[in-house]
Enzyme design. Structure first.
Site, PDB file in Angstrom:
ATOM      1  N   SER A   1       0.797  -1.219   0.000  1.00  0.00           N
ATOM      2  CA  SER A   1       0.000   0.000   0.000  1.00  0.00           C
ATOM      3  C   SER A   1       0.832   1.272   0.000  1.00  0.00           C
ATOM      4  O   SER A   1       0.278   2.361  -0.080  1.00  0.00           O
ATOM      5  CB  SER A   1      -0.959   0.007   1.201  1.00  0.00           C
ATOM      6  OG  SER A   1      -0.249   0.122   2.408  1.00  0.00           O
TER       7      SER A   1
ATOM      8  N   LYS B   1      -5.979   3.913   8.883  1.00  0.00           N
ATOM      9  CA  LYS B   1      -5.054   4.845   8.246  1.00  0.00           C
ATOM     10  C   LYS B   1      -5.589   6.276   8.262  1.00  0.00           C
ATOM     11  O   LYS B   1      -4.847   7.233   8.537  1.00  0.00           O
ATOM     12  CB  LYS B   1      -4.789   4.401   6.808  1.00  0.00           C
ATOM     13  CG  LYS B   1      -4.021   3.080   6.695  1.00  0.00           C
ATOM     14  CD  LYS B   1      -3.885   2.656   5.246  1.00  0.00           C
ATOM     15  CE  LYS B   1      -3.119   1.333   5.122  1.00  0.00           C
ATOM     16  NZ  LYS B   1      -3.015   0.879   3.718  1.00  0.00           N
TER      17      LYS B   1
END
Length: 800
Positions: A685, A728
């Site tokens: 990611s 996140k």
């Protein structure tokens, strides 16, 4: 208080004393006796002496109302105006003889010392009952009451007065005190204004009561017949035992098998199990008390008769109660609680044959085990828990065969025996921590336990007979799915618990942890007080976790500090914990959260990462030097992240040539570093972050430090979705980020982010690296066609 000797015709502003009626509902034109306290009695006696008659408002108390704490909210608003003419003293108070003269609605409650007072408004009946219909309904009511009373001996003196009554309301007022229905239902009948509707409702109620009484009498007769049969069998069995003793042929009731036959008969075993038990009992009798097999057989029979073989009457699943229990016991976890309630709803529709096993997966300290307790409380079932952490022997699940010395049943059967019920809520804790050894694979043994299609005939090696586990509500917990075998994972319904946000942790601390900590340390709110800012700072700077266990430890550490000071008489009470006092109590901060940088620097880009204890931000830094085009990677990066860096370099070189970027890749070496070099990092990611850092470096364009990004990159420039979006984004918000770039396919995950966090961030959704470059660097590159093959992965696991 002002009284009047004339009852109101419609409405009055005069106050009347309120007499609460417990467990009864009074109907107009009926009489009753009410116990009152001395002060109320004195006031009513004085009024009676002055005017000849006193009045009061009689209101029925709601279910659960306490006699020593009567409030307007604990009483029904509609009741009766009572005419009081006779007050008699008794032990501990007075008895008031009252007659209900009109139905009224109490208003404008006022608290008078020792009692309540209120004004009232009369509620007249709606005259919509035809005389012919009234006569017919009255006859039906009398007939129903006659049928009900005929089921009870000596009821003639009760039904005789009813025959002389000419009003259905009069009959209703006479019989309702004896009708076995809840107070709320009687109150509902009182509040019906329409005479026709009230009469029809009364008849329907009588019909239902008659059906219930007929059913109960039928059941009682069956029970009586069964008991008589059982008594006869017991007498014959005792006679048989005496005969056998005389003949020296004891059959399961002598010194070896004393009482086992009766216990086997009473255990309610299925026929095959009962046959097995009787066979073992015969072996016990044949072996005699001196045989070495006697203790083994006794232990086996003790287990058989102790296990619950019949399911008790199940409590009806109340979805509202389940929601209330989950909300009361757990803050946050909205999606988890929603999924649990949905599962309970399916159980309710399928009559508790749940058909699937729940697996609660998430970081430590997020409340997985306590959720099992809450589910048991909501269902009204027994709760049992076993820990599978470190279990490496198949016999722990299936038990040992009785041929071994010291053999025991497995933990599943032991848990059922401990619960004493056939349908407990059974929590299998730490199911991800079982391991296979030479002694077998416990995870494979769990396949039968956790398969709704197989566990109806679960086989334990010690038990040797099938045991039905289909009524058991199994809940497994795990911290990671990686170590759970695929066949076992496939048998369970996964519910992921991602961890708590900062605000959720604060709510948990205020509602649960602080009160519990004070109680455990002998403190209370008059001795120790936590300021809200101190709790928030404790969460941010003294803990780093997805759950709340470390927060609980820090609260306990503070309580111990205060306890010592109190015992030593070194502080004044209450001791208030402020942010300024935390360093003295807890020492230096253990958590230094990353915050967004202030100044933009070319080659430095902020990325987002997922960790087992929540989200975090990371900085990717790049620099270049004279060389031959070599790429150097540092920061303890994993293989997947190194591949992302190589893909990013290839992508940047394909998009930004020497002519467009002014950078010669063949005469310069590139170096990418991710700080916190002691911490391992891996996952795809960070792909667009690495690519953007390289693009920023070679173009000399700086990226806004308030901008963060996450997403996987492909060699063709496509931006793929990643996991951990909620954690996140929360980390980005905590670090002061204002804008987040994320894959377009992750837009659906934004609904999981708390609304207060979403409202303070700007989200940019992208599909290609060109869109990333345009948003982050202001580069307007022509888009290239994406070449994703049919087998390309379009969704990733939760990697950082």
């Amino acid at each position: 208080m002002t009284m009047t000797d004339t009852p109101p015709t419609s409405r009055t502003d005069r106050e009347y004393p309120v007499l609460p009626l417990f467990e009864i509902v009074l109907f107009p034109k009926t009489r009753t006796k009410i116990r009152v306290d001395t002060d109320t009695a004195a006031m009513l006696i004085a009024e009676t002496q002055n005017t000849g008659t006193a009045y009061a408002i009689g209101l029925s108390a709601k279910e659960g109302a306490a006699a020593d704490d009567v409030t307007p909210e604990s009483l029904y608003a509609i009741g009766n105006l009572l005419e009081i003419r006779n007050i008699q003293p008794t032990d501990g108070g007075y008895i008031v003889n009252a007659r209900a003269i009109a139905r009224v609605k109490a208003q404008n409650f006022a608290a008078v010392p020792g009692r309540l007072a209120a004004t009232c408004e009369r509620i007249p009946d709606q005259d919509d009952l035809d005389e012919n219909v009234h006569r017919r309904l009255l006859a039906e009511a009398k007939e129903l009451i006659g049928r009900i009373s005929s089921r009870f001996e000596g009821s003639g003196h009760f039904t005789a007065p009813i025959e002389q009554m000419e009003s259905i309301d009069e009959v209703m007022g006479f019989v309702m005190p004896f009708v076995p229905v809840p107070v709320a239902e009687k109150q509902g009948l009182l509040e019906i204004v329409s005479e026709k509707v009230r009469a029809m409702s009364f008849l329907a109620l009588l019909a239902r009561v008659r059906e219930n009484i007929d059913f109960r009498i039928e059941v009682a007769q069956k029970v009586s017949d069964k008991v008589n049969k059982a008594n006869r069998e017991a007498m014959l069995r005792e006679q048989l035992r005496v005969i056998q003793e005389e003949l020296g042929k004891i059959d399961g009731t002598g010194p070896a098998g004393t009482g086992y036959r009766e216990k086997i008969e009473a255990a309610g075993m299925p026929e095959p199990v009962k046959k097995k038990a009787l066979e073992e009992l015969a072996k016990l009798d044949a072996a005699g008390p001196q045989s070495h097999e006697t203790p083994v057989i006794r232990n086996y029979l003790d287990l058989l008769v102790a296990l619950p073989w019949q399911t008790e009457t199940k409590k009806e699943i109340d979805i509202r109660e389940a929601k209330a229990v989950l909300e009361r016991n757990h803050n946050g976890l909205a999606e988890v609680k929603k999924r649990i309630v949905q599962h309970l709803a399916v159980m309710k529709l399928k009559h508790e044959k749940q058909g699937s096993i729940l697996l609660l997966s998430g970081p430590p300290g997020t409340g997985k085990t306590s959720l099992g307790k809450s589910i048991a409380e909501a269902l009204g079932r027994k709760y049992v828990r076993i820990s599978l952490g470190g279990v490496h022997d198949e016999a722990e699940i299936r038990g040992h065969r009785r041929t071994y010395v010291g053999a025991l049943p497995g933990r599943i059967i032991q848990g059922i025996k401990q619960a004493g019920a056939k349908n407990p809520v059974f929590v299998l804790d730490e199911v991800d921590k079982v391991s296979a050894t030479y002694a077998g694979d416990p995870a494979s043994a769990l396949l039968e336990v956790l398969d709704p299609e197989q566990n109806a005939t679960f086989s334990d090696h010690y038990l040797e007979v099938p045991y039905d586990l289909s009524d058991v509500f199994f809940i497994a917990t795990a911290n990671s799915l990686a170590t759970i075998p695929a066949p076992l994972l496939d048998r369970m319904e996964l519910i992921e618990i991602s961890g708590y946000t900062k605000n959720e942790k604060f709510a948990i601390a205020k509602d649960h942890l602080i009160p519990k900590t004070l109680e455990e340390h002998g403190l209370d709110a008059e001795k120790l007080v936590f300021e809200d800012d101190a709790v928030r700072e404790m969460i941010e700077k003294y803990t780093r976790e997805a759950g709340v266990r470390w927060l609980k430890k820090q609260l306990a550490r503070t309580a111990r500090y205060v306890s010592e000071k109190i015992v030593s008489d070194e502080i004044a009470l209450p001791f208030v914990v402020t942010p300024e006092k935390l360093p003295e109590i807890l020492g230096k901060e253990v958590n230094h959260p990353d915050i967004a940088r202030k100044d933009p620097v070319p080659g430095v880009v902020t990325g987002l990462a997922w960790t087992p204890v929540g989200g975090d931000i990371l900085f990717i830094e790049g620099t270049f030097m004279p060389g031959t085009g070599k790429l150097t990677l540092t920061g303890q990066l994993g293989d997947v992240m190194k591949e992302s860096a190589n893909i990013s370099l290839s992508l940047v070189r394909s998009r930004l040539t020497k002519e467009t970027a002014g950078f010669d890749f063949m005469t310069s070496d590139l170096h990418i570093h991710v700080p916190s070099g002691a911490t391992p990092k891996d996952g795809p990611s960070a792909g667009i972050t690495l690519c953007t850092a390289l693009a920023s470096l070679v173009t000399g364009k700086a990226v806004d430090p308030k901008l963060a990004m996450t997403g996987e990159i492909t060699l063709s420039g496509a931006v793929l979705p990643v996991g951990g979006i909620k954690e996140k984004i929360i980390a980005a918000h905590r670090a002061g980020i204002k804008k987040v770039i994320l894959p377009k396919e992750n837009a659906r995950d934004l609904s999981d982010v708390p609304e207060d966090v979403r409202n303070e961030l700007v989200f940019v959704q992208v599909e290609t690296i060109e869109e990333v470059f345009k948003e982050a660097l202001g580069l307007d590159l022509p888009p290239r066609p994406l070449s994703l093959g049919a087998g390309s992965r379009r969704i990733t696991a939760k990697n950082c």
